[in-house]
Design a protein around this motif. Sequence first.
Motif, PDB file in Angstrom:
ATOM      1  N   LEU A 245      44.375  19.538 -73.170  1.00  0.00           N
ATOM      2  CA  LEU A 245      44.870  18.160 -73.213  1.00  0.00           C
ATOM      3  C   LEU A 245      46.384  18.137 -73.021  1.00  0.00           C
ATOM      4  O   LEU A 245      46.924  17.259 -72.337  1.00  0.00           O
ATOM      5  CB  LEU A 245      44.492  17.501 -74.541  1.00  0.00           C
ATOM      6  CG  LEU A 245      43.006  17.447 -74.906  1.00  0.00           C
ATOM      7  CD1 LEU A 245      42.820  16.762 -76.254  1.00  0.00           C
ATOM      8  CD2 LEU A 245      42.216  16.733 -73.822  1.00  0.00           C
ATOM      9  N   LYS A 248      47.183  18.892 -69.400  1.00  0.00           N
ATOM     10  CA  LYS A 248      46.871  17.733 -68.561  1.00  0.00           C
ATOM     11  C   LYS A 248      47.999  16.711 -68.633  1.00  0.00           C
ATOM     12  O   LYS A 248      48.420  16.151 -67.610  1.00  0.00           O
ATOM     13  CB  LYS A 248      45.552  17.111 -69.024  1.00  0.00           C
ATOM     14  CG  LYS A 248      45.160  15.826 -68.298  1.00  0.00           C
ATOM     15  CD  LYS A 248      44.818  16.054 -66.842  1.00  0.00           C
ATOM     16  CE  LYS A 248      44.281  14.786 -66.197  1.00  0.00           C
ATOM     17  NZ  LYS A 248      44.000  14.965 -64.758  1.00  0.00           N
ATOM     18  N   ALA A 249      48.505  16.462 -69.852  1.00  0.00           N
ATOM     19  CA  ALA A 249      49.599  15.503 -70.011  1.00  0.00           C
ATOM     20  C   ALA A 249      50.853  15.975 -69.280  1.00  0.00           C
ATOM     21  O   ALA A 249      51.544  15.180 -68.640  1.00  0.00           O
ATOM     22  CB  ALA A 249      49.901  15.299 -71.497  1.00  0.00           C
ATOM     23  N   GLU A 252      50.552  15.436 -65.587  1.00  0.00           N
ATOM     24  CA  GLU A 252      50.690  14.030 -65.187  1.00  0.00           C
ATOM     25  C   GLU A 252      52.110  13.502 -65.393  1.00  0.00           C
ATOM     26  O   GLU A 252      52.360  12.321 -65.179  1.00  0.00           O
ATOM     27  CB  GLU A 252      49.694  13.164 -65.955  1.00  0.00           C
ATOM     28  CG  GLU A 252      48.235  13.443 -65.613  1.00  0.00           C
ATOM     29  CD  GLU A 252      47.875  13.043 -64.186  1.00  0.00           C
ATOM     30  OE1 GLU A 252      48.642  12.268 -63.565  1.00  0.00           O
ATOM     31  OE2 GLU A 252      46.830  13.497 -63.682  1.00  0.00           O
ATOM     32  N   VAL A 262      50.651  13.771 -77.559  1.00  0.00           N
ATOM     33  CA  VAL A 262      49.233  13.936 -77.228  1.00  0.00           C
ATOM     34  C   VAL A 262      48.424  14.194 -78.494  1.00  0.00           C
ATOM     35  O   VAL A 262      47.412  13.530 -78.769  1.00  0.00           O
ATOM     36  CB  VAL A 262      49.043  15.090 -76.219  1.00  0.00           C
ATOM     37  CG1 VAL A 262      47.554  15.376 -75.995  1.00  0.00           C
ATOM     38  CG2 VAL A 262      49.723  14.762 -74.899  1.00  0.00           C
ATOM     39  N   LEU A 304      39.500  11.753 -68.421  1.00  0.00           N
ATOM     40  CA  LEU A 304      40.507  12.785 -68.170  1.00  0.00           C
ATOM     41  C   LEU A 304      40.327  13.417 -66.786  1.00  0.00           C
ATOM     42  O   LEU A 304      41.296  13.863 -66.172  1.00  0.00           O
ATOM     43  CB  LEU A 304      40.440  13.858 -69.258  1.00  0.00           C
ATOM     44  CG  LEU A 304      40.943  13.395 -70.632  1.00  0.00           C
ATOM     45  CD1 LEU A 304      40.448  14.328 -71.731  1.00  0.00           C
ATOM     46  CD2 LEU A 304      42.465  13.325 -70.645  1.00  0.00           C
ATOM     47  N   LEU A 310      49.428   8.910 -66.670  1.00  0.00           N
ATOM     48  CA  LEU A 310      49.503   9.081 -68.113  1.00  0.00           C
ATOM     49  C   LEU A 310      48.639   8.079 -68.866  1.00  0.00           C
ATOM     50  O   LEU A 310      48.162   8.362 -69.971  1.00  0.00           O
ATOM     51  CB  LEU A 310      50.962   8.965 -68.575  1.00  0.00           C
ATOM     52  CG  LEU A 310      51.852  10.165 -68.224  1.00  0.00           C
ATOM     53  CD1 LEU A 310      53.302   9.885 -68.605  1.00  0.00           C
ATOM     54  CD2 LEU A 310      51.351  11.423 -68.934  1.00  0.00           C
ATOM     55  N   VAL A 313      45.387   9.677 -69.189  1.00  0.00           N
ATOM     56  CA  VAL A 313      45.467  10.769 -70.159  1.00  0.00           C
ATOM     57  C   VAL A 313      45.348  10.229 -71.581  1.00  0.00           C
ATOM     58  O   VAL A 313      44.553  10.725 -72.396  1.00  0.00           O
ATOM     59  CB  VAL A 313      46.774  11.567 -70.002  1.00  0.00           C
ATOM     60  CG1 VAL A 313      46.957  12.539 -71.169  1.00  0.00           C
ATOM     61  CG2 VAL A 313      46.782  12.331 -68.687  1.00  0.00           C
ATOM     62  N   VAL A 317      42.497  10.945 -74.259  1.00  0.00           N
ATOM     63  CA  VAL A 317      42.844  11.638 -75.498  1.00  0.00           C
ATOM     64  C   VAL A 317      42.428  10.805 -76.714  1.00  0.00           C
ATOM     65  O   VAL A 317      41.950  11.337 -77.724  1.00  0.00           O
ATOM     66  CB  VAL A 317      44.348  11.962 -75.531  1.00  0.00           C
ATOM     67  CG1 VAL A 317      44.784  12.411 -76.915  1.00  0.00           C
ATOM     68  CG2 VAL A 317      44.673  13.041 -74.500  1.00  0.00           C
ATOM     69  N   SER A 375      42.414  20.599 -62.639  1.00  0.00           N
ATOM     70  CA  SER A 375      42.035  20.048 -63.940  1.00  0.00           C
ATOM     71  C   SER A 375      40.780  19.184 -63.888  1.00  0.00           C
ATOM     72  O   SER A 375      40.024  19.116 -64.857  1.00  0.00           O
ATOM     73  CB  SER A 375      43.188  19.229 -64.510  1.00  0.00           C
ATOM     74  OG  SER A 375      43.495  18.121 -63.673  1.00  0.00           O
ATOM     75  N   THR A 376      40.542  18.519 -62.743  1.00  0.00           N
ATOM     76  CA  THR A 376      39.370  17.637 -62.649  1.00  0.00           C
ATOM     77  C   THR A 376      38.078  18.399 -62.918  1.00  0.00           C
ATOM     78  O   THR A 376      37.191  17.922 -63.642  1.00  0.00           O
ATOM     79  CB  THR A 376      39.307  16.978 -61.265  1.00  0.00           C
ATOM     80  OG1 THR A 376      40.466  16.165 -61.079  1.00  0.00           O
ATOM     81  CG2 THR A 376      38.062  16.119 -61.118  1.00  0.00           C
TER      82      THR A 376
END
Length: 405
Positions: A245, A248-249, A252, A262, A304, A310, A313, A317, A375-376
């Motif tokens: 997570l 990912k943030a 982005e 996050v 996600l 964001l 995201v 989250v 990430s997808t």
Amino acid sequence: MSSEAEEASSMTWRDVPKSVWALGFVSLLMDVSSELIHSLLPLFLVTVVGAGTAVVGLIEGVAEATAAIAKVFSGALSDRIGKRKLLVGLGYGLSAVTKPVFPLAGTAWEVLAARFVDRLGKGIRDAPRDALIADVTSSAIRGAGYGIRQALDTAGAFAGPLLAMALMALYANDFRAVFWWAAVPAALAVLLVVTGVKEPDGVRGTATRGLPIHKEELGRLSPAFWMAVAVGVVFTLARFSQAFLVLKAQAEGLALALIPLVFVWMNLIYAVTATPAGILSDRIGREKLLSCGLGALFVADLTLALAPGLAGVFVGVGLWGLHLGFSQGLLSALVADTAPEDLRGTAFGLFNLLTGSALLIASVLAGWLWQAFGSTSTFLAGAVFSGFAVVMILVAMKAATRPAG
């Protein structure tokens, strides 16, 4: 209705024993310490140490699998000696002494060693702690008891990243200076275990010797227990390590100093929902709320994976936090409900061994998918597993309500 039954039916969350509250505040303090480090650790590994995402996944998976394996031995040992507090204190103490290692680490392998010992401490304490909560809490308020402990634990996981963010601003993004502060709440947690947690009188150890798990003990664990384990395993495959997570943030575009937000956002929702979910599960049953939690995880993974920027995201989250609130305390209560009283430590150990092993697989797979395909693919794989778990829960509920014969 007997007087005991009437007394049980009138109990509320206010009757949860003081030792459960003490264990909750111990969890809060240790989570402040742990999340102060862990909310920044993936970025520390990638940007300071130079590790790749596959290494991050390996470190997180090995760490959690270590905790899971240790829980089998500590849970069974707590059943045999009838003294759970000793193991709880030992586990928290071991985690506390690892905190100074993180600011001194210069390689990914040193971080792995620190995470290994830290999670070993978690493995030693968690199964005896969860069994101790069941020992001191009536079945009528068991969901509330686990919910309260989980909520306090998560409040620490919410406060830890906030503190990390403030300290990162104070120390101009110096990871190592921030990590040193983690030793303070960890030491306070150990002190509170010693002074605030009491074991019930009259608990005797079993006469079992030798291996931690025996064939006869496995035979006494019900099909309902094994279904709870199966659901927990698939749950874990769907959610993997929360380190992804954070990554990912960052991918982005979230600023480095704001990365702990996050975990703050996720754990805020987690903390707010855990206790009401536990209380409600005492009234309407665990399975229905677990289904809601799985549905939230399914939507979180899809968000996600597919929602851009964001905004996507933080929606994902937030849903991740909702699923944790509607699942983690409930799974613990479900294990306590379905395990024999004298095998609770063993049952929690087995549950955590199998779910922790699943987390190792899930985290390594997530890291590899991320590195190979982006990430997808990582979050789409999580959505597939969470959808499968929803089906498992629905099948289990249908089987439980089907008339005999």
